[in-house]
Design a protein around this motif. Sequence first.
Motif, PDB file in Angstrom:
ATOM      1  N   GLY A 176     -64.237  40.171 -26.418  1.00  0.00           N
ATOM      2  CA  GLY A 176     -65.155  39.117 -25.986  1.00  0.00           C
ATOM      3  C   GLY A 176     -64.620  38.254 -24.869  1.00  0.00           C
ATOM      4  O   GLY A 176     -65.061  37.107 -24.693  1.00  0.00           O
ATOM      5  N   ILE A 177     -63.671  38.794 -24.058  1.00  0.00           N
ATOM      6  CA  ILE A 177     -63.039  38.044 -22.975  1.00  0.00           C
ATOM      7  C   ILE A 177     -63.562  38.560 -21.639  1.00  0.00           C
ATOM      8  O   ILE A 177     -63.711  39.780 -21.443  1.00  0.00           O
ATOM      9  N   GLN A 178     -63.834  37.659 -20.720  1.00  0.00           N
ATOM     10  CA  GLN A 178     -64.286  38.016 -19.372  1.00  0.00           C
ATOM     11  C   GLN A 178     -63.280  38.963 -18.728  1.00  0.00           C
ATOM     12  O   GLN A 178     -62.078  38.720 -18.749  1.00  0.00           O
ATOM     13  N   PRO A 179     -63.739  40.090 -18.124  1.00  0.00           N
ATOM     14  CA  PRO A 179     -62.795  41.048 -17.549  1.00  0.00           C
ATOM     15  C   PRO A 179     -62.115  40.537 -16.278  1.00  0.00           C
ATOM     16  O   PRO A 179     -62.677  39.730 -15.532  1.00  0.00           O
ATOM     17  N   VAL A 180     -60.905  41.028 -16.055  1.00  0.00           N
ATOM     18  CA  VAL A 180     -60.170  40.736 -14.826  1.00  0.00           C
ATOM     19  C   VAL A 180     -60.984  41.246 -13.635  1.00  0.00           C
ATOM     20  O   VAL A 180     -61.715  42.228 -13.735  1.00  0.00           O
ATOM     21  N   PHE A 181     -60.863  40.576 -12.505  1.00  0.00           N
ATOM     22  CA  PHE A 181     -61.557  40.836 -11.236  1.00  0.00           C
ATOM     23  C   PHE A 181     -62.941  40.180 -11.200  1.00  0.00           C
ATOM     24  O   PHE A 181     -63.459  39.917 -10.127  1.00  0.00           O
ATOM     25  N   SER A 182     -63.566  39.944 -12.349  1.00  0.00           N
ATOM     26  CA  SER A 182     -64.875  39.290 -12.337  1.00  0.00           C
ATOM     27  C   SER A 182     -64.692  37.783 -12.224  1.00  0.00           C
ATOM     28  O   SER A 182     -63.693  37.233 -12.684  1.00  0.00           O
ATOM     29  N   GLU A 183     -65.660  37.130 -11.580  1.00  0.00           N
ATOM     30  CA  GLU A 183     -65.566  35.687 -11.352  1.00  0.00           C
ATOM     31  C   GLU A 183     -66.923  35.033 -11.560  1.00  0.00           C
ATOM     32  O   GLU A 183     -67.947  35.570 -11.123  1.00  0.00           O
ATOM     33  N   VAL A 184     -66.919  33.907 -12.211  1.00  0.00           N
ATOM     34  CA  VAL A 184     -68.159  33.170 -12.453  1.00  0.00           C
ATOM     35  C   VAL A 184     -68.263  31.931 -11.575  1.00  0.00           C
ATOM     36  O   VAL A 184     -69.286  31.251 -11.593  1.00  0.00           O
ATOM     37  N   SER A 185     -67.217  31.650 -10.790  1.00  0.00           N
ATOM     38  CA  SER A 185     -67.183  30.443  -9.966  1.00  0.00           C
ATOM     39  C   SER A 185     -66.252  30.671  -8.785  1.00  0.00           C
ATOM     40  O   SER A 185     -65.306  31.458  -8.877  1.00  0.00           O
ATOM     41  N   LEU A 186     -66.527  29.989  -7.683  1.00  0.00           N
ATOM     42  CA  LEU A 186     -65.612  30.002  -6.541  1.00  0.00           C
ATOM     43  C   LEU A 186     -64.577  28.893  -6.629  1.00  0.00           C
ATOM     44  O   LEU A 186     -63.704  28.785  -5.769  1.00  0.00           O
ATOM     45  N   ARG A 187     -64.665  28.065  -7.667  1.00  0.00           N
ATOM     46  CA  ARG A 187     -63.776  26.904  -7.778  1.00  0.00           C
ATOM     47  C   ARG A 187     -62.660  27.081  -8.797  1.00  0.00           C
ATOM     48  O   ARG A 187     -61.721  26.276  -8.819  1.00  0.00           O
ATOM     49  N   GLY A 188     -62.772  28.067  -9.640  1.00  0.00           N
ATOM     50  CA  GLY A 188     -61.738  28.242 -10.646  1.00  0.00           C
ATOM     51  C   GLY A 188     -62.014  29.453 -11.506  1.00  0.00           C
ATOM     52  O   GLY A 188     -63.102  30.045 -11.458  1.00  0.00           O
ATOM     53  N   ILE A 189     -60.997  29.875 -12.275  1.00  0.00           N
ATOM     54  CA  ILE A 189     -61.108  30.993 -13.193  1.00  0.00           C
ATOM     55  C   ILE A 189     -61.516  30.454 -14.563  1.00  0.00           C
ATOM     56  O   ILE A 189     -60.917  29.512 -15.070  1.00  0.00           O
ATOM     57  N   HIS A 190     -62.529  31.083 -15.152  1.00  0.00           N
ATOM     58  CA  HIS A 190     -63.016  30.640 -16.450  1.00  0.00           C
ATOM     59  C   HIS A 190     -63.158  31.828 -17.383  1.00  0.00           C
ATOM     60  O   HIS A 190     -63.830  32.814 -17.059  1.00  0.00           O
ATOM     61  N   GLY A 191     -62.514  31.753 -18.531  1.00  0.00           N
ATOM     62  CA  GLY A 191     -62.740  32.731 -19.584  1.00  0.00           C
ATOM     63  C   GLY A 191     -62.064  34.061 -19.417  1.00  0.00           C
ATOM     64  O   GLY A 191     -62.411  35.021 -20.112  1.00  0.00           O
ATOM     65  N   ARG A 192     -61.102  34.174 -18.513  1.00  0.00           N
ATOM     66  CA  ARG A 192     -60.386  35.439 -18.350  1.00  0.00           C
ATOM     67  C   ARG A 192     -58.957  35.176 -17.926  1.00  0.00           C
ATOM     68  O   ARG A 192     -58.625  34.083 -17.433  1.00  0.00           O
ATOM     69  N   PRO A 193     -58.053  36.169 -18.057  1.00  0.00           N
ATOM     70  CA  PRO A 193     -56.677  36.003 -17.565  1.00  0.00           C
ATOM     71  C   PRO A 193     -56.643  35.865 -16.044  1.00  0.00           C
ATOM     72  O   PRO A 193     -57.556  36.301 -15.341  1.00  0.00           O
ATOM     73  N   GLY A 194     -55.565  35.290 -15.530  1.00  0.00           N
ATOM     74  CA  GLY A 194     -55.369  35.167 -14.093  1.00  0.00           C
ATOM     75  C   GLY A 194     -55.658  33.775 -13.580  1.00  0.00           C
ATOM     76  O   GLY A 194     -56.250  32.941 -14.277  1.00  0.00           O
ATOM     77  N   THR A 195     -55.248  33.536 -12.340  1.00  0.00           N
ATOM     78  CA  THR A 195     -55.416  32.216 -11.733  1.00  0.00           C
ATOM     79  C   THR A 195     -56.044  32.268 -10.347  1.00  0.00           C
ATOM     80  O   THR A 195     -56.438  31.240  -9.821  1.00  0.00           O
ATOM     81  N   GLN A 196     -56.144  33.469  -9.736  1.00  0.00           N
ATOM     82  CA  GLN A 196     -56.590  33.573  -8.350  1.00  0.00           C
ATOM     83  C   GLN A 196     -58.101  33.762  -8.276  1.00  0.00           C
ATOM     84  O   GLN A 196     -58.663  34.661  -8.900  1.00  0.00           O
ATOM     85  N   VAL A 197     -58.748  32.909  -7.481  1.00  0.00           N
ATOM     86  CA  VAL A 197     -60.168  33.074  -7.166  1.00  0.00           C
ATOM     87  C   VAL A 197     -60.259  33.751  -5.810  1.00  0.00           C
ATOM     88  O   VAL A 197     -59.734  33.247  -4.822  1.00  0.00           O
ATOM     89  N   VAL A 198     -60.909  34.912  -5.753  1.00  0.00           N
ATOM     90  CA  VAL A 198     -60.953  35.661  -4.504  1.00  0.00           C
ATOM     91  C   VAL A 198     -62.374  35.953  -4.023  1.00  0.00           C
ATOM     92  O   VAL A 198     -62.562  36.587  -2.993  1.00  0.00           O
ATOM     93  N   GLY A 199     -63.388  35.509  -4.753  1.00  0.00           N
ATOM     94  CA  GLY A 199     -64.758  35.633  -4.254  1.00  0.00           C
ATOM     95  C   GLY A 199     -65.424  36.964  -4.507  1.00  0.00           C
ATOM     96  O   GLY A 199     -66.204  37.432  -3.685  1.00  0.00           O
ATOM     97  N   HIS A 200     -65.159  37.591  -5.641  1.00  0.00           N
ATOM     98  CA  HIS A 200     -65.823  38.857  -5.956  1.00  0.00           C
ATOM     99  C   HIS A 200     -67.270  38.608  -6.371  1.00  0.00           C
ATOM    100  O   HIS A 200     -67.542  37.826  -7.281  1.00  0.00           O
ATOM    101  N   LEU A 201     -68.192  39.303  -5.710  1.00  0.00           N
ATOM    102  CA  LEU A 201     -69.608  39.190  -6.030  1.00  0.00           C
ATOM    103  C   LEU A 201     -70.111  40.382  -6.819  1.00  0.00           C
ATOM    104  O   LEU A 201     -71.093  40.275  -7.562  1.00  0.00           O
ATOM    105  N   ARG A 202     -69.465  41.554  -6.647  1.00  0.00           N
ATOM    106  CA  ARG A 202     -69.910  42.791  -7.296  1.00  0.00           C
ATOM    107  C   ARG A 202     -68.689  43.562  -7.766  1.00  0.00           C
ATOM    108  O   ARG A 202     -67.637  43.535  -7.118  1.00  0.00           O
TER     109      ARG A 202
END
Length: 265
Positions: A176-202
């Motif tokens: 039930g954890i958000q997968p790596v590489f997916s992003e819900v925001s351009l301002r921060g990482i939410h609900g998944r491992p990692g710290t880098q926001v890179v702007g993935h849309l697809r």
Amino acid sequence: MTTPTPPPAPAAPAPATPTPPPALRNFYENPAVPVASGDARSRRQARLLARALGPVHAGVPPATILDIGCGDGTAAATAANTLTGHRVIGVDWSQDALRRARTHIRHVVRGELTDGGLPFTTGAADAVLFSEVIEHLVDPDAALDELRRVLRPDGHLLLSTPNLAAWYNRGLLLAGIQPVFSEVSLRGIHGRPGTQVVGHLRLYTARALRAFLTASGFDVIRITGAPYHDVPRPLRPLDRAACHAPSLSSILIVHARPHSNNHTP
């Protein structure tokens, strides 16, 4: 007396490819935003293309290779070391990225997949490197149309992108954890491992990417995998092993060519 036939109505103009909103463009202009998944992917991709093109020798001109979305040019420089003798041209819409790219590669050109297309004639390129760009695009369909246009009929497309179905993402989703590489925001990482926001849309799985490329006018020759540099060190042997099963790998690398029936003789 006959009634004159009215002239046909003018054809409606083709819809323009959407341009990313200014906020997204500003995000990608930030030099602190990571632009690649590591040298391992660049080297693997370049080796695949080098084998496809063959060596440069007397009587055979060097290939023209467009690295579209070259960013700061580091990946293109890594590829150029493998593609000895061929001409690698970095292409990006960001003037800041091109300034940085000029310190790594000899030839750079400003160009966009939107707003009129790339500044190259039809069939100008022997090969296109499209490295970790497609996941950032608002309109990937139009992008692939443009890549197919600039490629020669017998040209090569080497595309790479993060794998939504990477081995660890399967476990994360089950938990039930958000997968790596997916992003819900351009301002921060939410609900998944990692710290880098890179702007993935697809994001793509190997199966979805194969089907998408086929529908976009390409024949998929091969899909292989590459590791991801940000995997925690204790897990890196597993990540390298997963490359032997591309559908589980962190990064997907696809070698494709335009459908032969896309071009008239």
